[in-house]
Structure formats: structure tokens, C-alpha cells
Design a protein around this motif. Structure first.
Motif, short mmCIF file in Angstrom:
data_model
loop_
_atom_site.label_atom_id
_atom_site.label_comp_id
_atom_site.label_asym_id
_atom_site.label_seq_id
_atom_site.Cartn_x
_atom_site.Cartn_y
_atom_site.Cartn_z
N TYR A 115 0.83 -1.21 0.00
CA TYR A 115 0.00 0.00 0.00
C TYR A 115 0.86 1.26 0.00
O TYR A 115 0.55 2.25 -0.66
N LEU A 118 2.00 1.80 -3.44
CA LEU A 118 0.90 2.30 -4.26
C LEU A 118 0.65 3.78 -3.98
O LEU A 118 0.35 4.56 -4.90
N THR A 121 3.12 5.71 -6.00
CA THR A 121 2.72 5.71 -7.42
C THR A 121 1.56 6.66 -7.64
O THR A 121 1.50 7.38 -8.64
N THR A 251 -1.18 -4.85 -5.65
CA THR A 251 0.05 -4.87 -6.46
C THR A 251 -0.31 -4.71 -7.93
O THR A 251 0.39 -4.02 -8.69
N ASP A 254 -1.01 -1.15 -8.54
CA ASP A 254 0.26 -0.41 -8.51
C ASP A 254 1.01 -0.59 -9.82
O ASP A 254 1.48 0.36 -10.45
#
Lengths: 491, 508
Positions: A115, A118, A121, A251, A254
Motif C-alpha cells: 500500500y 501504491l 505511485t 500490487t 500499482d
């Protein structure tokens, strides 16, 4: 997806060019552009000549815009430098979040790590869209003539209002804050023929409300209970599975978001480095202008026009130094309907300077830059070759036969790589064997070059070669007695 | 039900010859081009009777349609292997029943593919286009599929497999330790998520498509075995469907033929070598189906050491190979880096390809069929061993014990691990032994003080006019240089004649 370049409009096919160092263009640019990074980028760009006329004109226009509006160049340099730094910032933030020995941590820790990645990102789609806004606002301020700059401005305008790009930003925003405990997630999985889970995708993320909530009823509240639904009491194994599958789902987001963001980001990535070329080019322009050395924008012709005509060409290396303009002797170059130019004369009469200045002019013109002449008409060349003999240096003790063999090998390599409309610069080639053998050998080599429309410029002491050549087919030149470093045509 | 005899794709009858050692392929560097497990599957040489049959097969695979068909068979077997692995790891009745059913389905798919007539765009040149070995394989599966038990199984599967879509989905909602599951099917009876919402991935993919971006890669996902709680839930949630799977599996559990999996390596052997042949041809190297002769001779012209592809070297100098009864064995000497080991590999690879039933990388070949190949190349010292010389000697003794009159022996600097006096003595002894037995072979050696004998020498050719440039040509004599400048120009194709041939007549 389209990727913008400030150096070319359309893709080029690579061409062979090995003349930059032999012909001292690097030394000249060292005088003009002290910064090594920019200079090397400039030389590398020069060493990859453009072969499409539209690309050469594209560069000429952008250069002209930068030279006439220095503030535009300055603003773009700041913006694109910041933009290119986004990538390194992004990677650093990702790396700093990676736990050591990640594979051995427990599922909750893995989930936190995923997380966190992410979240990093998720920052960048919005950053990139903000950049598009800034770039558009900057370009709007200036009157633009260059097709390339106008295209960038219009592209940014379109992207700012693009629905899909804004949807990506919206989805990314869902993952920007807090940590997994703050949310409840909905995941759907599919099993395959081996009864293994083959995919896990996130379909919902909601802030978790701290009020009594029946998870089962929430899950089932939107749809009537169907015959295949079956609530399951989780145990440790199924809990671990669920966390692992949630981890996979996050994932997946992401990874996908990273790829999409990269794809969008690539559009302008690298332009700060392309501006190095223009920085060095602007220094060249400013230096020559300040020293009152005539510059002209050459007329660029297609390769099959096969012309090199330059009026009063001056040498780049001399001009880049402190030599006053009245001491730099201009010479004319004319290859128009002939196979090439042969030059003879005594030592230190400007023959090699002539060779060098012609190569530099051709390369600079083909790079979209002005050249050091009063006027120039240049056809595109598809490759550049040079061969400098060691004969001009001090006599070398050693096996002469070995040197001739080495020269023959180098010329053979050139012949192997020739393409139609290439250009070859030769300096005292084949003087490492007997004059008769050398003359015959190089004559036969030069004789076949017109069959491929390859032009040559050959400086030589093999004077017997001049008698073998047809004056109507080859431009024969020699140093002029009337002025040092002046060359004249032998009629 | 008795198990049928599954026919081999590589041999007419079960092979009885002595297998080659895998180390032969390692010494020849063939393991850099072809996987070791594939080479291990074909260690027993073809033999004279099988070579033409394999050649038939390789000729047939030159057609794109047949190559594509073999690729499909390979893919089918890979899928079957995955299912076998999953079956062996099953933790519940539900898994066993479902995977067992799909395993049988995969077996049937393979059998149908194997039985299928390959269609060629230009039509078939002859009835058994694919050769004896493949046609026997195909006909076997055609006969198998006619059996009652397979027809019944197929009927059962046709109605059973679509049920899987009713049970292949589950979703869950999670917050911390609170989880709730739902099991359903992707056929829409209980669709994914709440009210069948699009996943975020689907939305992102759609945006990427709209922006004309490259489609994002599918996230890498290692299939994960479900925990027993979930599997039990599946069973309880779908008692009818799982009941049917269970019943079908129980009825057909002994039907799955494990022998199918043994076809994987033979098919991959054919595919791997076919792809190697394509690469060889693409670099202008000829491939030749050798002419077999009962005369004791190996005569090959312009043979290539294709193991150099593994080093990305494609400009390979070919050499001829000649072994006869009069001169079965030679020494090979010469300058370092001149191509001796390359030549040794050229011989070894040419003969390996022969024994594998493959076309040989050469211009022409007339050969008798050796019984096997033995190689002795330098090895690293093994610390647990007894020293390099003892190890070297042991390997030589093994070769002498195992070879026969039709073997080929290739020795690369054997006995270089001891002092010169010993090395010379051992070298002479070994070479004479092989010469006396008329064994075909080569012996690379740097020993210069060997006594004169009947054993001839091959040398690497050096160009003395060019700083002793290596030519990589092997012959029994050295060349001499000619006149200087012209020779130089000739060497680099810069003579008037060479230039005119390439670029046309000179015009100046």
C-alpha cells in the motif's frame, strides 16, 4: 503513444558518421562550449546526422525561435529539467519504501508495504497533469513559429481536458492517503482448471466507518441472495489467503498505474537533455555573431540533388578560437555535377583546413544549424566517412607494409559500409606504399564511387592522380600562389 | 483394461545401442544451443536403420504447417504437465475431482491433436508426408480414440466442463481481520463483486486504450492453492456440480495415460533442432542430409562449427573432414588461437548431428555410421578428486574400455597435465593404440617431440605475410604469400576487378 522530440519530427534511420573527431569538430566545440555534458551531447547529435529534410527544417525553426526569444528557451529549460527529475524522485521514493528481506515478512507487513508503494505511485498522475498545465501556460506567453513548439502547446491543451487522463488521476487519488486499516476492500478472484486462484482484482475501496456494521449484510445488500452464494467463516489459513490476495490485487493496481503513468510521462521525458544541443548551438551562434563571422542558414536539398555548393566558407576550428575574422581565409566549395574534389599543394597551405571546414559545414547544415559561409546549398548525405593517413605525421619507424595493409583494411571497411549519397573525406590516403601503386589503387577506388552517387573530398600528394582524372568529372583544386591558404580550381 | 504400447516418435524399435555420454555434447558446446534435458532424451544414437526415418521427420518439419502442429502438441503437453503437478498436490476431494477431470480432458485434447490430419496450403505431396515415425504415432492415437472408454469419457466431458463456469469465482470483503466471502460463478449466476462492478484494473485499462498507450502488462500472478475452508465452501455451495465432477472422476480415474507425458522431450527435441536449423540457414550455412555408405569412410566438405553461435559468432570458416581406412587417425597441431579446438568441435558436431538423424551443417557428406563418439577435453580439477593427471588417465581408460571398432574418438590436449617426458610417452602410446585399431579420430596436441610414425598431421594455416594472421583453415600444408601490394589489395577486395564486380565499372 506519441513521444515529443525537440530534435526531430519523425523517426530517422541511423546513418554512419565517424568524422567528428578526425575533422576536429570536437576541438572547435571545446572552445565554444566549455560545459562537457552539453558539448558531448551536441557532438553526439551532430554525429547522428538527420537524413529527412522535414526534420532538418523542424530543427532550423526551433533554433530560430530560441535565438530570437531567449526567455522562451530559458523557461523551457527550467520546466523540462524539473519534469525529467520527476522520474528520479519517483524511483527514490519507491526504493526508500522497500523493506529489507521483504519476502520473509508476515502478510500484514507485506500489505502495508504494498500500500505504501501504491501511495507513492498514486502521487504522480496528478503531478504530470499539473506539468501539462504549466507547460501550456508558458508556451501560450510567446509567439511561436516552430511547428514543434506549437505541437507541444496544442498537445498540452488537449491533455488538460482529457477525460481518461482525469479518470486515471481520480482512481490514483483513492490510494493517496492513510493506510490499509482505514479502508475496507472488495476483491473478486477467479480460479482455473487446477483449482488455483488465477487472478485477484480490486473492485471497491471505501473508508471504513467505525460504527456497527454487518460485513455480510453489506456484501450482500446490493444484490438478492442467489443460489450459489455461501458465506464462509474464516480461519487462519483463509485469512492469510485473503490478505495475500488483497496484496496481489493492490500490487496489480500499482503495477498497472505505474505502467500507465510511465506511458503518459514518457511523452516529454528527455527533453531537458535535448535542450543541451540547443544550448551549445546558441553559444556557437552567439560566438560567431559577436566575432562578426558570417553565418547563413543553408538551403537543404534532397539527397538525390547531389550538390555541395558553399560560397566563402570559413573554418570552424579557426573561428572558434581567437583568430580574427580577417585572418580566416574563406574558400569556395563546389560539387555540382562532379564526382568530388581533389586537392593538392605544399605542406601547411590550408588543404586539411579546407577538408575540415567542408565536413563541418555539411554536418552542421544537416543538423539544422547555420554554417560559416555567405551562402550554402547542401544536399543531404546518407553517411559520412573519413580516413586520415599517418603519413602527414613524423616519419614512423616500422613496417611500411604493415601500415599500407592497415590503410587498405580501413578503406575496405568504408567500401563495405557505403550507401548511396554518402560522403567520403580522405587525407593523404595510400601514401604508405610506392607512389605508383598508391596512385593506381586509390584511383580505382575513387572511380567506382560515382556509381553509388558517393561524393569525395581528397587531399593528396599523389600528384600523378591529377593527370589520370577527367577534369570534367572531378573538381581539381590546388593552393593558390596569390594568397596563403587560398585554394583555386585547376581549369 | 490393458495398457497399449505407445509408439516412439524417435525410434522404429526400442533402441539397443550404447548411449553417448552427455559430456560429449558438453565438450562440443551443443548444450549451449540445446537444453541438456532434451539432449539426454536422445543419447542413444539413431543407428543406421533409424537415421533415414528421423531424416524423414526433419524434412517434414521444414513445412511451416507441420512445425506449427508440433508446437501445438508441445503446448498441449505442457498444459497436461501443469495439471498433473496440481493433481499430485490436491488437498481435498473437490480438487482431486475437478483437476482429475480436466486432466482427462487435456489428455483427450492431445490425442485429438495427435490424430489430426495436418493440412498443407499446397496440399500433400504424398500420403505419409510426415514420415514413418510420425504417421505411426498419429495412427496409434486415431485407433485409441475409437475405443469405447474414450468415446464415453468424451461424451461425459462435453456436458460436465461447462459447469465449471458456475463455480469458478469467489469474492470477499476485508477490513483488518474481518472478512466475508461469497462464492459464485463467472457465468452471471452470482457475478463478481457487488452488482458486477468493473474492477479498477478494467477501468485503468480502458483509460490506457483511450489514450493510445501500450496496453499495460497483465500483472504477474502466481496461481495460489485455495485453503481447505474455501474449498469446502465451494463443495457445499455447489453440491450438484461437484457431485457430477466426483462421479465422473471416480468412473474414469484409471483412464489417464501417463505415457503421454513421455512425448514431451521427443517433441521438444524435434522443435529445438528445427529452430537451430532455421538459425543455421539464416546465416547462409548449408544443411545437408548425408549419404550413408557401408564403405569405411567419413568425407565431409565445408563443415561448420555451429557451436560458435553460442558466442554470437556467425562468420564461421568451414573446413573439410576426411577419415579413411588408410588414414583413420590424425594429430592436429598448430599455433594458439588458430582454430584447432574449433575444428575438433566441427568434426564432433557433424557426427553428432549424423547420429541424431539431423542434417549436417556442411556442403556435402558421404559417411559410414559410427557406433558412438567419445571426447576427451580438459576438465577443471575437482578438489575431492585425486589430481588432474590421475583423473585424466581414468577418463582415457574408460574411453578405451567402452569404445569399439566403429567409434570416433576426439582428444583435446590429452596428457597436458603432466611433465613433458611423461606427456610425450603417454601421447604416443594412446595415439598408436588408436591408430593400430583403425579408430577414426583426432588428437590435438602441443607435444613437439613426438617420434615419427605413420600417423599424419593436420595443421592450422597461418598467413605469414599478415603478422601471422590466423586463417582458421586446416590442412596438411601451409600456404605461402605472393607479391606484396597486390596481395594486400586482393585480401581486402580493393583490386580493380574486385571493385568492378561489386560496384560496376569505374567512371573517372
Amino acid at each position: 503513444m506519441k513521444k515529443f522530440s525537440l530534435l526531430k519530427k519523425t523517426d530517422e534511420t541511423p546513418v554512419f558518421c565517424d568524422v567528428v573527431y578526425d575533422l576536429s569538430i570536437d576541438r572547435a566545440m571545446a572552445n565554444i562550449c566549455p560545459d562537457l555534458k552539453r558539448r558531448e551531447y551536441f557532438l553526439d547529435t551532430i554525429a547522428h546526422p538527420l537524413t529527412k529534410r522535414e526534420n532538418i527544417l523542424y530543427r532550423q525553426e526551433i533554433f530560430r525561435n530560441f535565438v530570437t526569444q531567449p526567455a522562451l528557451f530559458s523557461d523551457l529549460r527550467v520546466l523540462f529539467t524539473r519534469y525529467d527529475k520527476i522520474k528520479t524522485d519517483w524511483h527514490e521514493m519507491k526504493l526508500s519504501g522497500s523493506p529489507a528481506g521483504a519476502s520473509s515478512v508476515n502478510p500484514e507487513a507485506m500489505l502495508d508495504h504494498t500500500y505504501a508503494s501504491l501511495k507513492v505511485t498514486a502521487m504522480f498522475p496528478n503531478t504530470i497533469v499539473s506539468f501539462f498545465r504549466s507547460l501550456y501556460d508558458t508556451l501560450k506567453k510567446y509567439p511561436l513559429e516552430a511547428e514543434g513548439l506549437i505541437a507541444i502547446r496544442d498537445y498540452c491543451e488537449e491533455r488538460i481536458g482529457n477525460n481518461s487522463l482525469n479518470e486515471i488521476v481520480r482512481i490514483a487519488q483513492l490510494f493517496r492517503y492513510k493506510s490499509p486499516e482505514a479502508f475496507s476492500f472488495g476483491v473478486v478472484t477467479k480460479i482455473n482448471e487446477t483449482m488455483r486462484v488465477a487472478s485477484a482484482e480490486l473492485f471497491d475501496i471505501e473508508e471504513y466507518q467505525e460504527k456497527k456494521q454487518n460485513m455480510l449484510s453489506k456484501l450482500f445488500s446490493k444484490k438478492p441472495k442467489g443460489p450459489a452464494e455461501y458465506p464462509v467463516e474464516p480461519d487462519d489459513n483463509s485469512y492469510e489467503d485473503s490478505v495475500a490476495l488483497l496484496n496481489e490485487a493492490l500490487t496489480g493496481i500499482d503495477s498497472t498505474l505505474t505502467q500507465i503513468t510511465n506511458g503518459v510521462y514518457e511523452i516529454f521525458f528527455g527533453l531537458s537533455r535535448e535542450l543541451y544541443f540547443y544550448e551549445a548551438a546558441i553559444l556557437y551562434y552567439e560566438k560567431m555573431t559577436a566575432d562578426k563571422i558570417p553565418l547563413c542558414v543553408p538551403e537543404i536539398l534532397e539527397a538525390d540533388e547531389d550538390i555541395v555548393v558553399i560560397d566563402r566558407l570559413r573554418d570552424l576550428l579557426l573561428a572558434s578560437g581567437d583568430t580574427p575574422v580577417d585572418k580566416i581565409v574563406p574558400n569556395d566549395v563546389e560539387i555540382d555535377g562532379t564526382a568530388g574534389i581533389l586537392v593538392k599543394g605544399l605542406t601547411d597551405t590550408g588543404k586539411t583546413v579546407y577538408l575540415r571546414s567542408c565536413a563541418a559545414a555539411q554536418l552542421f547544415g544537416q543538423a539544422g544549424l547555420p554554417v560559416l559561409a555567405d551562402r550554402a546549398r547542401l544536399s543531404i548525405r546518407t553517411a559520412y566517412f573519413s580516413h586520415f593517413s599517418s603519413a602527414e605525421e613524423e616519419f614512423m619507424v616500422g613496417d611500411a607494409a604493415g601500415r599500407f595493409d592497415q590503410e587498405a583494411k580501413e578503406i575496405a571497411k568504408i567500401m563495405d559500409r557505403l550507401t548511396p549519397h554518402a560522403m567520403v573525406f580522405l587525407n593523404e590516403t595510400f601514401q604508405t606504399t610506392s607512389y605508383r601503386e598508391g596512385t593506381d589503387a586509390i584511383f580505382h577506388v575513387l572511380s567506382v564511387l560515382p556509381n553509388l552517387h558517393v561524393k569525395f573530398l581528397f587531399v593528396t600528394h599523389l600528384t600523378a592522380l591529377f593527370k589520370k582524372m577527367d577534369k570534367t568529372k572531378v573538381c581539381l583544386m590546388e593552393t593558390d600562389d596569390t594568397g596563403k591558404y587560398k585554394l583555386k580550381r585547376i581549369l | 483394461m490393458s495398457r497399449p504400447d505407445f509408439p516412439s516418435l524417435l525410434y522404429r524399435d526400442p533402441p539397443t545401442g550404447k548411449p553417448l555420454a552427455l559430456s560429449v555434447f558438453e565438450d562440443l558446446q551443443l548444450t549451449q544451443l540445446i537444453r541438456s534435458d532434451i539432449l539426454e532424451a536422445v543419447l542413444i544414437p539413431c543407428g543406421r536403420e533409424n537415421i533415414p526415418l528421423r531424416q524423414e521427420l526433419f524434412r517434414a518439419v521444414e513445412k511451416a504447417e507441420f512445425l506449427s502442429h508440433l508446437d501445438a502438441l508441445d503446448a498441449s503437453l505442457m498444459k497436461t504437465e501443469d495439471l498433473c503437478r496440481a493433481f499430485s498436490e490436491a488437498q481435498s476431494e473437490e480438487e482431486t475431482a475437478v483437476i482429475g477431470t480436466f486432466l482427462l480432458s487435456a489428455a483427450l485434447s492431445f490425442m485429438h491433436l495427435a490424430a489430426k490430419e495436418v493440412k498443407y496450403s499446397g496440399g500433400k505431396a504424398k500420403e505419409d508426408e510426415e514420415g514413418f515415425l510420425y504417421c505411426r504415432f498419429r495412427d496409434f492415437f486415431r485407433a485409441e480414440l475409437e475405443k469405447e472408454e474414450w468415446k464415453e469419457a468424451e461424451t461425459g466431458l462435453a456436458s460436465l466442463l461447462p459447469l465449471f463456469k458456475e463455480i469458478d469465482t469467489y469474492s470477499f470483503r476485508v477490513h483488518g481481520k474481518e472478512i466475508s466471502f461469497r462464492v459464485g460463478g463467472s457465468d452471471g449466476s452470482a457475478s463478481s463483486g457487488d452488482a458486477g462492478e468493473e474492477s479498477y484494473l478494467d477501468r485503468l485499462r480502458a483509460c490506457a486504450a483511450d489514450l493510445s498507450l501500450d496496453p499495460p502488462d497483465e500483472p504477474l500472478f502466481l496461481p495460489r492453492q485455495l485453503s481447505p475452508v474455501i474449498l469446502t465452501a465451494f463443495g457445499k455451495a455447489h453440491p450438484d456440480q461437484f457431485g457430477k465432477f466426483r462421479a465422473f472422476y471416480e468412473k474414469n480415474r484409471t483412464l489417464f495415460p501417463k505415457e503421454l507425458l513421455s512425448y514431451r522431450l521427443p517433441i521438444e527435441f524435434i522443435l529445438a533442432f528445427t529452430r537451430l536449423f532455421e538459425k543455421i540457414r539464416s546465416h547462409g550455412i548449408p544443411l545437408t542430409y548425408p549419404t550413408l555408405t557401408s564403405e569405411r569412410v567419413i568425407r565431409v566438405t565445408e563443415a561448420y562449427d555451429v557451436s560458435l553461435f553460442a558466442k554470437n559468432e556467425y562468420d564461421i570458416v568451414p573446413n573439410d573432414i576426411l577419415f579413411t581406412d588408410a588414414e583413420p587417425f590424425c594429430y592436429l597441431t598448430g599455433a594458439n588461437g588458430g582454430g584447432k579446438t574449433t575444428y575438433l568441435r566441427t568434426v564432433g558436431i557433424s557426427l553428432s548431428f549424423l547420429l541424431l538423424g539431423c542434417p549436417m551443417p556442411c556442403a556435402s557428406a558421404v559417411v559410414c555410421v559410427p557406433s558412438g563418439i567419445f571426447t576427451h577435453f580438459p576438465r577443471d580439477e575437482r578438489f575431492e578428486g585425486t589430481g588432474r593427471f590421475v583423473e585424466e588417465n581414468r577418463r582415457v581408460e574408460k574411453i578405451l574400455a567402452e569404445m569399439d571398432a566403429d567409434s570416433v574418438v576426439l582428444l583435446n590436449e590429452t596428457y597436458s597435465t603432466t611433465n613433458e617426458e611423461n606427456a610425450v610417452e603417454m601421447t604416443e602410446k594412446l595415439a598408436n593404440q588408436l591408430w593400430d585399431k583403425k579408430i577414426f579420430g583426432l588428437y590435438i596436441t602441443h607435444q613437439h617431440s613426438l617420434k615419427e610414425s605413420d600417423i599424419p598431421y593436420l595443421n592450422v594455416l597461418i598467413d605469414e605475410t599478415d603478422s601471422n594472421r590466423r586463417t582458421f583453415k586446416i590442412a596438411r600444408q601451409r600456404s605461402t604469400g605472393g607479391s606484396f601490394a597486390v596481395d594486400v589489395l586482393k585480401r581486402y577486395a580493393l583490386t580493380p576487378e574486385a571493385l568492378e564486380a561489386r560496384f560496376g565499372r569505374g567512371v573517372l
